[in-house]
Write an enzyme that holds these catalytic residues in place. Sequence first.
Site, PDB file in Angstrom:
ATOM      1  CD  GLU A 262      -2.948  -1.142   0.206  1.00  0.00           C
ATOM      2  OE1 GLU A 262      -3.069  -0.098  -0.473  1.00  0.00           O
ATOM      3  OE2 GLU A 262      -3.646  -2.152   0.034  1.00  0.00           O
ATOM      4  CB  CYS A 296      -2.006   6.831   0.992  1.00  0.00           C
ATOM      5  SG  CYS A 296      -3.229   5.846   1.853  1.00  0.00           S
TER       6      CYS A 296
END
Length: 511
Positions: A262, A296
Site C-alpha cells: 500500500e 495516501c
Amino acid sequence: MKIDLRNLGIDPVNAGASTGNGWLETHGDETASFSPIDGSLIAKVKNATLDDYEHLMAKAQEAYLKWRIVPAPKRGEVVRQIGEALRKHKEELGYLVALEMGKIYEEGLGEVQEMIDICEFAVGQSRLLNGATMHSERQFHRMYDQYHPIGIVGIITSFNFPVAVWGWNAMLAAIAGDVVIWKPSSKTPLCAIAVQKIISETLRNNQVPEGVFNMIIAKSSVLGDNFAGDKRIPLVSVTGSTEVGRRVSAIVGKRLGKTILELGGNNAVIISQHADLEMTLQSVVFGAVGTCGQRCTSTRRLIIHESVYENVKDRLVAAYKSISNRIGDPIDKETLVGPLVDGTAVNNFLYAIEEVQKEGGKLIYGGTRLTGENYPNGNYVLPAVVEAENHYKMVQHETFAPLLYLIKYRTIEEAIRLNNEVPQGLSSCIFTENLVEAEKFLSETGSDCGIANVNLGTSGAEIGGAFGGEKDTGGGRESGSDAWKAYMRRQTNTINFSGQTALAQGITFDF
C-alpha cells in the site's frame, strides 16, 4: 482537553516489544517521541535489539502451531472482543493519535472507529472463509478448493494512520489463523504500544497464546532489510512510500515471499461542467487539507473543465482563506487542520512549491510556513493551491502535504487521460451529474486506479471494500471484500471415490 496517558498504559519509559499480553525487557537505545503539535516530549521507548526480535520470533512460531487449529469462528470471537476493548478506549486512543501524529482529534476518533469496524467485519468473515466446488472431468471424483492459514505475517505501518492500518491487517490475519509481527512507524511508536496494552486483557481472558499478536519497535538499522528478508515470514504487508515499497518488495521477492503493498497516491478529482459545485467543493477541500494532506488518499490534483475553471478556482481560494483561521492545535475542537508530522515534511512541502514554480506553475494561495505563538514547533503550514500542468515533474510526484494542483481540461476523454497519466494509481473520482461521463470514468477505458468514485472524494474509504491501488501504489488490497484471501494459502483438492485410477485429460498409462 487533556487525557491521562496512563489510562492507556503509557509510562515515561516504555518497553519496545510485546508478544501480546507479555512484554520483553528490551535492551536497545532509548528514543523519545515528541508531539508535532508543540515539540513537547510525550514519552520514551526502549528499542528492541536483534536478540529481542529472535525471542519474539520464537514465540510467534510456537503460537502459530496452536492458533491455526483454533476454529475460525472462535478466533473471530477473540477479534470481536478486541473491537469492544478498542471501543472502550476510543476517546483516549483517538487523543493519543492526535497528540503523536498531529491529525485533529475528530480524525483520531475516526481512525479508532475504523479499527472497531474492521473487527466487526472480520468477525463475520471468520464464518465465511469459503472455497468453491468444481465439477471434475473424471467420473466419481470431487474437486474443491480451500484456504489455510499462511503463517507469520509481518506488518509495517506508516505514521499517518498509526493504528487503523494495523487493524486492517491484523484482524483479517487473526481470523485466518495467522500470527502477526507489527513493526510500527518510528514516528508514532506510542500509539502501537497503547494498542498492545488495550488488547492485552482480551488476549489474557481468552487464553490466546503469547506470540499471536506481536509488536516490535526497533531502529531500521537494527530491523529493516533483515525483517523483509526473513524466510520465516511468508507474507509482509507494507504501508509507506513507493520507494520503501520497491525496496521491501525486491527483498521479499528475492526469497519468493508474498507482499501486500500500500504505497503512494497522486489522487485526482475530475470536476465536470455538469458537477454540483457545492457538493464538489466540500469533498475537495477535505480531501486536500484533511490530515494536513498526509493521507495516501489525499486529493493532490483537480482536473477542472475549462468552462467552470475560474469559478471553481475562486470558490476554492475563498474556502482556503476561511480555513486558514482554523489551523492550529489538533486537540482544539475548533481546529480543522493540524501540523505536518515533522520538520522534514515541512521542508518537502516548501521545496515542492518552489520547484513547481520553476517549471511554470503559479502559486495562487498559501504555501508558507506559519509562525507565531499559535504555531509552535514550526510544523504548521498554510495549505497551497497551484495552477499547473499535469506533465510537470513535481505534479507527477506525490508530495505528502496539503499541496493542490489545478489543471484544465476540455473533453471527458482528456480528463481521464490526465487522471491516468501519473505513476501512481490509488484513488480517483469524478463529480458529474452526467450519466455518460460517470460510466465512462468507471469503465475499462476510464480511471486506472484501485479506487474510483462518482460524486464522492478521493480521501478515505469504507472498510467493506478492498483498499489499494495499481501501478506505483503497489497492487495490494487490504480491509474488506475478498482481501482476506491474501492472508491465506489456497489449496485445490481432488477426491477419487471411483475405486479405479483415472488420469486427467483421458491419459492412459498401462504397465
